[in-house]
Design a protein around this motif. Structure first.
Motif, PDB file in Angstrom:
ATOM      1  N   GLY A  85      28.059 -31.640  27.210  1.00 27.95           N
ATOM      2  CA  GLY A  85      29.244 -31.785  26.379  1.00 27.95           C
ATOM      3  C   GLY A  85      28.894 -31.999  24.918  1.00 27.95           C
ATOM      4  O   GLY A  85      27.738 -32.218  24.553  1.00 27.95           O
ATOM      5  N   GLU A  86      29.915 -31.925  24.083  1.00 28.06           N
ATOM      6  CA  GLU A  86      29.699 -32.145  22.656  1.00 28.06           C
ATOM      7  C   GLU A  86      29.430 -33.616  22.367  1.00 28.06           C
ATOM      8  O   GLU A  86      28.755 -33.942  21.400  1.00 28.06           O
ATOM      9  N   LYS A  87      29.962 -34.495  23.200  1.00 24.91           N
ATOM     10  CA  LYS A  87      29.800 -35.928  22.980  1.00 24.91           C
ATOM     11  C   LYS A  87      29.304 -36.593  24.253  1.00 24.91           C
ATOM     12  O   LYS A  87      29.727 -36.263  25.356  1.00 24.91           O
ATOM     13  N   GLY A  88      28.398 -37.564  24.061  1.00 25.54           N
ATOM     14  CA  GLY A  88      27.968 -38.378  25.173  1.00 25.54           C
ATOM     15  C   GLY A  88      28.868 -39.593  25.316  1.00 25.54           C
ATOM     16  O   GLY A  88      29.758 -39.828  24.500  1.00 25.54           O
ATOM     17  N   LYS A  89      28.602 -40.375  26.353  1.00 20.44           N
ATOM     18  CA  LYS A  89      29.404 -41.577  26.588  1.00 20.44           C
ATOM     19  C   LYS A  89      28.474 -42.765  26.765  1.00 20.44           C
ATOM     20  O   LYS A  89      27.407 -42.642  27.364  1.00 20.44           O
ATOM     21  N   GLY A  90      28.915 -43.909  26.254  1.00 23.36           N
ATOM     22  CA  GLY A  90      28.156 -45.136  26.446  1.00 23.36           C
ATOM     23  C   GLY A  90      26.723 -45.008  25.978  1.00 23.36           C
ATOM     24  O   GLY A  90      26.436 -44.635  24.849  1.00 23.36           O
ATOM     25  N   ARG A  91      25.778 -45.279  26.897  1.00 24.07           N
ATOM     26  CA  ARG A  91      24.353 -45.224  26.583  1.00 24.07           C
ATOM     27  C   ARG A  91      23.714 -43.904  27.004  1.00 24.07           C
ATOM     28  O   ARG A  91      22.490 -43.798  27.114  1.00 24.07           O
ATOM     29  N   ASP A  92      24.540 -42.876  27.217  1.00 22.32           N
ATOM     30  CA  ASP A  92      23.999 -41.548  27.514  1.00 22.32           C
ATOM     31  C   ASP A  92      23.102 -41.086  26.368  1.00 22.32           C
ATOM     32  O   ASP A  92      23.348 -41.396  25.209  1.00 22.32           O
ATOM     33  N   PRO A  93      22.060 -40.308  26.663  1.00 21.95           N
ATOM     34  CA  PRO A  93      21.251 -39.738  25.585  1.00 21.95           C
ATOM     35  C   PRO A  93      22.102 -38.891  24.648  1.00 21.95           C
ATOM     36  O   PRO A  93      23.148 -38.347  25.043  1.00 21.95           O
ATOM     37  N   LEU A  94      21.664 -38.780  23.409  1.00 16.18           N
ATOM     38  CA  LEU A  94      22.383 -37.961  22.435  1.00 16.18           C
ATOM     39  C   LEU A  94      22.383 -36.506  22.866  1.00 16.18           C
ATOM     40  O   LEU A  94      21.375 -35.975  23.349  1.00 16.18           O
ATOM     41  N   THR A  95      23.504 -35.843  22.697  1.00 12.62           N
ATOM     42  CA  THR A  95      23.578 -34.412  22.986  1.00 12.62           C
ATOM     43  C   THR A  95      23.032 -33.622  21.803  1.00 12.62           C
ATOM     44  O   THR A  95      22.874 -34.149  20.702  1.00 12.62           O
ATOM     45  N   ASP A  96      22.762 -32.340  22.027  1.00 10.15           N
ATOM     46  CA  ASP A  96      22.278 -31.482  20.935  1.00 10.15           C
ATOM     47  C   ASP A  96      23.295 -31.421  19.801  1.00 10.15           C
ATOM     48  O   ASP A  96      22.932 -31.425  18.617  1.00 10.15           O
ATOM     49  N   ASP A  97      24.569 -31.352  20.159  1.00 15.59           N
ATOM     50  CA  ASP A  97      25.619 -31.299  19.134  1.00 15.59           C
ATOM     51  C   ASP A  97      25.637 -32.584  18.308  1.00 15.59           C
ATOM     52  O   ASP A  97      25.807 -32.538  17.088  1.00 15.59           O
ATOM     53  N   GLU A  98      25.469 -33.715  18.966  1.00 12.88           N
ATOM     54  CA  GLU A  98      25.467 -34.988  18.242  1.00 12.88           C
ATOM     55  C   GLU A  98      24.272 -35.068  17.294  1.00 12.88           C
ATOM     56  O   GLU A  98      24.392 -35.519  16.150  1.00 12.88           O
ATOM     57  N   ILE A  99      23.112 -34.642  17.761  1.00 11.89           N
ATOM     58  CA  ILE A  99      21.912 -34.683  16.922  1.00 11.89           C
ATOM     59  C   ILE A  99      22.081 -33.810  15.690  1.00 11.89           C
ATOM     60  O   ILE A  99      21.786 -34.221  14.560  1.00 11.89           O
ATOM     61  N   GLU A 100      22.575 -32.597  15.898  1.00  9.61           N
ATOM     62  CA  GLU A 100      22.763 -31.679  14.768  1.00  9.61           C
ATOM     63  C   GLU A 100      23.778 -32.237  13.771  1.00  9.61           C
ATOM     64  O   GLU A 100      23.599 -32.161  12.549  1.00  9.61           O
ATOM     65  N   ARG A 101      24.826 -32.860  14.283  1.00  8.83           N
ATOM     66  CA  ARG A 101      25.891 -33.365  13.408  1.00  8.83           C
ATOM     67  C   ARG A 101      25.405 -34.549  12.575  1.00  8.83           C
ATOM     68  O   ARG A 101      25.627 -34.610  11.362  1.00  8.83           O
ATOM     69  N   VAL A 102      24.694 -35.496  13.200  1.00  2.00           N
ATOM     70  CA  VAL A 102      24.281 -36.680  12.450  1.00  2.00           C
ATOM     71  C   VAL A 102      23.180 -36.357  11.435  1.00  2.00           C
ATOM     72  O   VAL A 102      23.094 -36.995  10.389  1.00  2.00           O
ATOM     73  N   GLU A 103      22.369 -35.358  11.725  1.00  4.68           N
ATOM     74  CA  GLU A 103      21.353 -34.952  10.745  1.00  4.68           C
ATOM     75  C   GLU A 103      22.014 -34.426   9.474  1.00  4.68           C
ATOM     76  O   GLU A 103      21.571 -34.718   8.358  1.00  4.68           O
ATOM     77  N   LYS A 104      23.067 -33.650   9.647  1.00  5.08           N
ATOM     78  CA  LYS A 104      23.785 -33.121   8.484  1.00  5.08           C
ATOM     79  C   LYS A 104      24.470 -34.242   7.704  1.00  5.08           C
ATOM     80  O   LYS A 104      24.507 -34.215   6.475  1.00  5.08           O
ATOM     81  N   ILE A 105      25.009 -35.214   8.422  1.00  2.90           N
ATOM     82  CA  ILE A 105      25.681 -36.338   7.756  1.00  2.90           C
ATOM     83  C   ILE A 105      24.663 -37.184   6.997  1.00  2.90           C
ATOM     84  O   ILE A 105      24.908 -37.632   5.869  1.00  2.90           O
ATOM     85  N   ALA A 106      23.494 -37.411   7.595  1.00  4.55           N
ATOM     86  CA  ALA A 106      22.503 -38.317   7.006  1.00  4.55           C
ATOM     87  C   ALA A 106      21.896 -37.782   5.720  1.00  4.55           C
ATOM     88  O   ALA A 106      21.625 -38.537   4.783  1.00  4.55           O
TER      89      ALA A 106
END
Length: 271
Positions: free
Chosen positions: A73-94
């Motif tokens: 999925g695009e988003k994980g839940k709780g303590r699930d590992p980060l998804t590829d979409d989440e990693i790509e998104r936070v890198e752009k934000i950072a």
């Protein structure tokens, strides 16, 4: 086993083959139509009861089925590992425009060197909260001034909630950093031994890090253990490489240190 080459850098360490003993379990399977129903009578009539035929059909080997991995999925839940979409998104934000324009990566290009993206640890009062905010911690190394930059991002809001900068902190090396260290070593006069050992082992010229499998460890200066050119290692980002020829042996390069910040290679003093 390949020969161990003792010259130039010292030695080429051949990998050892590990023999694994396994026990084969023979499973007898009676396929439909291969045996008579009344073997004890020796009639060979081939007549079989319905229950016997059903049991034989169940014993028949069925073709294996490979199932598709569940869609991420695009988003994980709780303590699930980060998804590829989440990693790509936070890198752009950072990496905002200011950070991009004011920093340098390991090759000296504009923008910080990516180190890693991890799921941030929950705060003390969030440990048992199933609805605690989900955050990502993004780490970069700025080679312009040898700074570790860490940004914590709320994955729900997309906002940077914390920024940290540290000097003298050396996280594990990224693949790109190991590759750049190898490129500097191959091109340096002190890399002559590495190049010669590689040619002895493989029979080809070593011209690119792509010809090697690379592991590296951060090197910190130890008083009296290195030449003066390496005295800033720890403040600078320095590497000891453990290279392996692809489809070949390990090559001993432990006496060499690459200062990625100063882009210099030095040999450790031998005591």
């Amino acid at each position: 086993m390949r020969k161990i080459v003792h010259r130039h850098l010292g030695k080429v360490v051949a990998g050892a083959a590990i023999a694994v003993a396994g026990t084969a379990v023979m499973v007898g399977i009676t396929l439909p139509g291969t045996a008579g129903a009344d073997e004890t009578g020796g009639t060979g009539s081939g007549s079989r009861s319905a229950s016997q035929q059903a049991g034989q059909e169940q014993a028949a080997v069925q073709p294996g089925v490979v199932e598709q991995a569940p869609a991420e999925g695009e988003k994980g839940k709780g303590r699930d590992p980060l998804t590829d979409d989440e990693i790509e998104r936070v890198e752009k934000i950072a990496v905002n425009r200011q950070l991009f324009n004011s920093s340098e990566d390991v090759e000296g290009d504009r923008g910080p060197q990516r180190i890693g993206v991890d799921l941030a640890e929950p705060q003390d009062d969030e440990v048992d909260d199933p609805n605690a905010p989900r955050r990502a911690e993004v780490s970069f190394y700025d080679y312009r001034d040898d700074t570790l930059v860490t940004k914590t991002i709320d994955l729900d809001t997309g906002k940077i909630v914390e920024t940290g900068t540290q000097h003298g902190v050396q996280p594990p090396l990224s693949r790109a950093e190991n590759a750049e260290a190898a490129a500097l070593l191959i091109a340096d006069p002190l890399g002559a031994g590495l190049r010669a050992d590689y040619k002895d082992a493989v029979g080809k010229e070593l011209t690119s890090p792509d010809q090697l499998l690379l592991n590296g460890a951060v090197y910190r200066a130890v008083p009296g253990a290195q030449p003066a050119v390496l005295d800033k290692c720890g403040e600078h980002r320095c590497v000891r490489l453990f290279p392996k020829a692809k489809n070949g042996p390990w090559i001993d390069a432990r006496s060499l240190v690459i200062d990625l910040s100063a882009r210099k290679v030095a040999q450790l003093d031998r005591g």
